[in-house]
Design a protein around this motif. Structure first.
Motif, PDB file in Angstrom:
ATOM      1  N   UNK A 198      -3.386  29.991 -59.662  1.00 45.56           N
ATOM      2  CA  UNK A 198      -2.076  29.950 -58.753  1.00 45.56           C
ATOM      3  C   UNK A 198      -1.142  28.792 -59.283  1.00 45.56           C
ATOM      4  N   UNK A 199      -1.674  27.678 -59.369  1.00 43.36           N
ATOM      5  CA  UNK A 199      -0.801  26.395 -60.194  1.00 43.36           C
ATOM      6  C   UNK A 199      -0.442  26.920 -61.591  1.00 43.36           C
ATOM      7  N   UNK A 200      -1.136  27.644 -62.563  1.00 43.69           N
ATOM      8  CA  UNK A 200      -0.913  27.934 -63.668  1.00 43.69           C
ATOM      9  C   UNK A 200       0.051  29.005 -63.500  1.00 43.69           C
ATOM     10  N   UNK A 201       0.024  30.000 -62.650  1.00 43.29           N
ATOM     11  CA  UNK A 201       1.011  31.221 -62.524  1.00 43.29           C
ATOM     12  C   UNK A 201       2.411  30.813 -62.147  1.00 43.29           C
ATOM     13  N   UNK A 202       2.405  29.727 -61.514  1.00 42.11           N
ATOM     14  CA  UNK A 202       3.677  28.944 -61.208  1.00 42.11           C
ATOM     15  C   UNK A 202       4.346  28.366 -62.324  1.00 42.11           C
ATOM     16  N   UNK A 203       3.608  28.304 -63.314  1.00 46.52           N
ATOM     17  CA  UNK A 203       4.539  27.738 -64.495  1.00 46.52           C
ATOM     18  C   UNK A 203       4.402  26.175 -64.484  1.00 46.52           C
ATOM     19  N   UNK A 204       3.555  25.593 -63.711  1.00 42.68           N
ATOM     20  CA  UNK A 204       3.605  24.141 -63.752  1.00 42.68           C
ATOM     21  C   UNK A 204       2.721  23.373 -64.807  1.00 42.68           C
ATOM     22  N   UNK A 205       3.483  22.673 -65.796  1.00 43.68           N
ATOM     23  CA  UNK A 205       3.100  22.391 -66.879  1.00 43.68           C
ATOM     24  C   UNK A 205       2.408  21.000 -66.912  1.00 43.68           C
ATOM     25  N   UNK A 206       2.753  20.177 -65.717  1.00 43.67           N
ATOM     26  CA  UNK A 206       2.433  19.000 -65.737  1.00 43.67           C
ATOM     27  C   UNK A 206       1.129  18.844 -64.743  1.00 43.67           C
ATOM     28  N   UNK A 207       0.536  19.637 -64.376  1.00 48.56           N
ATOM     29  CA  UNK A 207      -0.648  19.732 -63.604  1.00 48.56           C
ATOM     30  C   UNK A 207      -1.853  20.335 -64.574  1.00 48.56           C
ATOM     31  N   UNK A 208      -3.085  19.771 -64.172  1.00 53.22           N
ATOM     32  CA  UNK A 208      -4.164  20.142 -65.032  1.00 53.22           C
ATOM     33  C   UNK A 208      -4.543  21.492 -64.419  1.00 53.22           C
ATOM     34  N   UNK A 209      -4.679  22.477 -65.172  1.00 51.69           N
ATOM     35  CA  UNK A 209      -5.138  23.784 -64.740  1.00 51.69           C
ATOM     36  C   UNK A 209      -6.431  24.185 -65.562  1.00 51.69           C
ATOM     37  N   UNK A 210      -7.273  23.796 -64.792  1.00 53.35           N
ATOM     38  CA  UNK A 210      -9.094  23.581 -65.387  1.00 53.35           C
ATOM     39  C   UNK A 210      -9.229  25.196 -65.764  1.00 53.35           C
ATOM     40  N   UNK A 211      -9.568  25.503 -67.084  1.00 47.37           N
ATOM     41  CA  UNK A 211      -9.899  26.785 -67.604  1.00 47.37           C
ATOM     42  C   UNK A 211     -11.051  27.225 -67.421  1.00 47.37           C
ATOM     43  N   UNK A 212     -12.076  26.681 -66.503  1.00 43.98           N
ATOM     44  CA  UNK A 212     -13.429  27.186 -66.237  1.00 43.98           C
ATOM     45  C   UNK A 212     -13.297  28.570 -65.695  1.00 43.98           C
TER      46      UNK A 212
END
Length: 212
Positions: A198-212
């Motif tokens: 969800x964080x990644x879908x919102x396009x937030x580049x400065x947050x860690x979006x763990x790829x597990x």
């Protein structure tokens, strides 16, 4: 995410026992600032709060040197909509000021979250009269799992659980009205992946979006 003069504001909510607090912790772990409305209320009812005289005047005997006697105050307002409205008239403006200060503090962030347990019940999702949300995520789980979680809490009874549900917008309606839904009826790892997605879908580049 497009250029904005303030962060994208995501409202986080969910009925009792759905796992909203766990999801809020996951968001914080990803670097997303989260404003906790419940924590703000607790702080405003603590010793030394400037709201204590107003609360005592409206609900005599519910405050003392240790701040608000939450159990006593809760007994006064639980199930009494008029009494609850009087309490909210004292609390809500102060919480709103804290929320505004939080937004100013994190004005440079791409995303912030407003954790509001009664978001739909109080109409905060309404962009014309709410708290300025850009989207809402609802945390949900199957009803049997919700019941199991809630009834495991100290002091909880079937009757109290039923009264709480009566005061909350039904989970199915919340899901239908939400922009996003996080399912906590699965494994912790799967929920963590859903939150990161969800964080990644919102396009937030400065947050860690763990790829597990």
């Amino acid at each position: 995410m497009t250029t904005r003069d303030r962060p994208f504001i995501l409202g986080l909510t969910g009925s009792i026992g759905m796992g909203k607090s766990a999801v809020a912790l996951m968001l914080r772990a990803l670097g997303v600032p989260v404003f906790d409305a419940d924590a703000a209320v607790h702080a405003l009812q603590a010793p030394g709060s400037p709201l204590l005289p107003a609360i005592e005047a409206e609900f005599p005997g519910t405050t003392g040197p240790d701040g608000v006697h939450r159990q006593d105050l809760g007994a006064r307002v639980f199930g009494d909509r008029a009494a609850l409205a009087r309490l909210e008239a004292i609390m809500h403006p102060a919480v709103a000021r804290q929320r505004e200060a939080f937004l100013i503090e994190h004005a440079g962030e791409p995303l912030v979250v407003f954790d509001i347990p009664l978001l739909y019940e109080k109409g905060h999702q309404d962009k014309s009269g709410g708290v300025g949300l850009d989207a809402v995520v609802v945390v949900s789980a199957p009803a049997d799992l919700q019941r199991e979680r809630v009834l495991a809490r100290p002091g909880m009874t079937e009757a109290k659980f039923a009264r709480i549900l009566d005061l909350q917008v039904p989970d199915a309606e919340k899901r239908a009205r939400a922009d996003y839904v996080i399912d906590t009826g699965t494994t912790l790892a799967e929920t963590e992946r859903a939150v990161a997605a969800l964080v990644g879908a919102l396009g937030v580049k400065n947050c860690t979006t763990d790829s597990r």
